[in-house]
Motif scaffolding. Structure first.
Motif, PDB file in Angstrom:
ATOM      1  N   LYS A  87       0.809  -1.214   0.000  1.00 15.28           N
ATOM      2  CA  LYS A  87       0.000   0.000   0.000  1.00 15.28           C
ATOM      3  C   LYS A  87       0.849   1.275   0.000  1.00 15.28           C
ATOM      4  N   PHE A  88       1.979   1.234   0.698  1.00 14.43           N
ATOM      5  CA  PHE A  88       2.845   2.424   0.803  1.00 14.43           C
ATOM      6  C   PHE A  88       4.274   2.102   0.335  1.00 14.43           C
ATOM      7  N   PRO A  89       4.447   1.793  -0.963  1.00 16.21           N
ATOM      8  CA  PRO A  89       5.801   1.419  -1.395  1.00 16.21           C
ATOM      9  C   PRO A  89       6.821   2.550  -1.199  1.00 16.21           C
ATOM     10  N   GLU A  90       6.403   3.825  -1.440  1.00 19.64           N
ATOM     11  CA  GLU A  90       7.367   4.929  -1.294  1.00 19.64           C
ATOM     12  C   GLU A  90       7.748   5.119   0.169  1.00 19.64           C
ATOM     13  N   GLY A  91       6.752   4.984   1.044  1.00 24.69           N
ATOM     14  CA  GLY A  91       7.040   5.130   2.469  1.00 24.69           C
ATOM     15  C   GLY A  91       8.086   4.129   2.929  1.00 24.69           C
TER      16      GLY A  91
ATOM     17  N   PRO B  51       7.669   6.504  15.632  1.00 28.20           N
ATOM     18  CA  PRO B  51       6.269   6.881  15.394  1.00 28.20           C
ATOM     19  C   PRO B  51       5.654   7.512  16.633  1.00 28.20           C
ATOM     20  N   GLY B  52       4.846   8.534  16.393  1.00 27.42           N
ATOM     21  CA  GLY B  52       4.219   9.242  17.505  1.00 27.42           C
ATOM     22  C   GLY B  52       4.090  10.711  17.175  1.00 27.42           C
ATOM     23  N   PRO B  53       3.672  11.522  18.136  1.00 29.78           N
ATOM     24  CA  PRO B  53       3.447  12.953  17.845  1.00 29.78           C
ATOM     25  C   PRO B  53       4.711  13.695  17.426  1.00 29.78           C
ATOM     26  N   LEU B  54       5.892  13.197  17.812  1.00 31.91           N
ATOM     27  CA  LEU B  54       7.136  13.915  17.489  1.00 31.91           C
ATOM     28  C   LEU B  54       7.769  13.424  16.194  1.00 31.91           C
ATOM     29  N   PHE B  55       7.092  12.536  15.474  1.00 37.69           N
ATOM     30  CA  PHE B  55       7.678  11.970  14.256  1.00 37.69           C
ATOM     31  C   PHE B  55       8.042  13.083  13.269  1.00 37.69           C
ATOM     32  N   ALA B  56       9.263  13.013  12.724  1.00 35.54           N
ATOM     33  CA  ALA B  56       9.804  14.128  11.945  1.00 35.54           C
ATOM     34  C   ALA B  56       9.172  14.244  10.557  1.00 35.54           C
ATOM     35  N   HIS B  57       8.602  13.155  10.036  1.00 27.55           N
ATOM     36  CA  HIS B  57       8.068  13.197   8.671  1.00 27.55           C
ATOM     37  C   HIS B  57       6.569  12.940   8.699  1.00 27.55           C
ATOM     38  N   LYS B  58       5.833  13.860   9.345  1.00 28.98           N
ATOM     39  CA  LYS B  58       4.395  13.662   9.520  1.00 28.98           C
ATOM     40  C   LYS B  58       3.653  13.665   8.187  1.00 28.98           C
ATOM     41  N   ASP B  59       4.273  14.264   7.145  1.00 28.51           N
ATOM     42  CA  ASP B  59       3.603  14.319   5.845  1.00 28.51           C
ATOM     43  C   ASP B  59       3.649  12.991   5.115  1.00 28.51           C
ATOM     44  N   ASP B  60       4.369  12.031   5.650  1.00 23.03           N
ATOM     45  CA  ASP B  60       4.557  10.745   4.970  1.00 23.03           C
ATOM     46  C   ASP B  60       4.059   9.614   5.872  1.00 23.03           C
ATOM     47  N   PRO B  61       2.743   9.314   5.832  1.00 25.18           N
ATOM     48  CA  PRO B  61       2.207   8.291   6.743  1.00 25.18           C
ATOM     49  C   PRO B  61       2.809   6.911   6.501  1.00 25.18           C
TER      50      PRO B  61
END
Lengths: 122, 213
Positions: free
Chosen positions: B52-56, B130-140
């Motif tokens: 589902k998220f190959p780029e991620g 993973p969590g609220p401090l995750f640096a790449h929030k734009d990339d689920p």
């Protein structure tokens, strides 16, 4: 079925030679190097299949020569195959389900609703 | 060899030693099947979300150092070798080499955990947990990859810790209790467990560290 009491107990313990363990170890190290080398060549989707194939070969080596499943009893072997069988059922049924639902990343519920990220109104 | 087996204790519920050893081995393999299903759930999640998220996945795996993962693979493979040699020594009733190889296995397991500690702490410093401090929030997809990374390696690391505890306990009992030296079954069974933990890592290494592009 022969009477087990009449058998020599030498087949109760089955210690292989040190050399065979070392040979297996170096074969595993060789496969580790091959895994890393193959991953550094871009083969597209084939990369993952190659990596999984090598991992399976390594697993067979560990199971046969370190866990000596070949010399274990028949029931142990059946149980080992049962593990693979039910693992494949779990993956197979899940993939059948997910692949027939036509979900893609854009319809993911995590994608759109992100508070405060709307484009500023001109 | 035959003197060795006469000293082995035969449980009254078993016909003979062969049946006794086989029963213990079968029990361990049944446990390993439940372990396969335990890890299998996470592997299934991995497959579905990678599709589902190959780029991620590609972006996420750049946070992992393939050299450290390879070093840990090397450490675990070596510990499997020392474990197999410990089982061999136990079968041949040589308790001193058995203890030596078990200590080697525990030390290698600690080495694995130390490398993992450095890997984990780097990810906490760089906010890719993973969590609220995750640096790449734009990339689920990337966050999901890191979530599965911590779930898979965390569960695997927990198994390594359990292995350290059990192998250490058997080592201490082998040194202290003469009766334990005659029985190779505990070493054999923890050996099966340890090789299984090794196999899990054999799959985790390419799946997490060696994603191309």
């Amino acid at each position: 079925m022969t009477n087990l009491h009449d058998e020599e107990h030498s087949d109760v313990v089955h210690a292989a030679s040190v050399g065979s363990y070392l040979a297996n170890y170096f074969a595993l190290l060789g496969l580790l190097i091959i895994t890393v080398a193959v991953a550094r060549v871009d083969l597209g989707i084939l990369n993952m299949y190659a990596a999984m194939l090598i991992a399976m070969v390594k697993t067979v080596l560990v199971v046969l020569f370190f866990m000596h499943l070949g010399k274990a009893g028949r029931l142990s072997r059946i149980w080992a195959l049962t593990g693979i069988f039910f693992f494949l059922i779990m993956i197979g049924l899940n993939l059948t389900d997910y692949s027939s639902r036509h979900m893609d990343a854009t319809s993911s519920p995590t994608q759109p609703q992100r508070g405060g990220e709307q484009p500023p109104a001109e | 060899m035959s003197a060795h087996e006469q000293e082995l204790h035969l449980g009254h519920q078993f016909e003979d030693l062969k049946q006794q050893i086989e029963s213990y081995t079968i029990g361990m393999w049944i446990f390993l099947v439940t372990e396969v299903m335990f890890f299998g759930g996470l592997f299934t999640a991995y497959i579905i979300y990678r599709a589902k998220f190959p780029e991620g996945w590609v972006h996420g795996h750049h946070h992992l150092d393939w050299r450290l993962g390879g070093l840990n693979t090397l450490i675990l493979l070596t510990s499997s070798l020392t474990m197999a040699l410990a089982v061999r020594a136990a079968m041949l009733n040589k308790w001193k080499p058995q203890v030596l190889f078990l200590v080697c296995t525990v030390l290698l397991a600690f080495g694995f955990m130390i490398v993992k500690y450095f890997e984990y702490s780097k990810k906490f410093r760089e906010h890719i947990v993973p969590g609220p401090l995750f640096a790449h929030k734009d990339d689920p997809g990337q966050e999901l990859f890191m979530g599965l990374y911590f779930a898979l390696t965390g569960l695997h690391g927990f198994h390594v810790l359990i292995g350290i505890l059990v192998i250490s306990a058997i080592t201490i009992r082998t040194i202290n209790m003469r009766r334990m030296r005659q029985d190779f079954i505990p070493v054999e069974l923890v050996g099966l467990y340890w090789h299984f933990v090794d196999i899990v890592w054999i799959f985790l290494y390419p799946l997490l560290y060696l994603i191309s592009k």
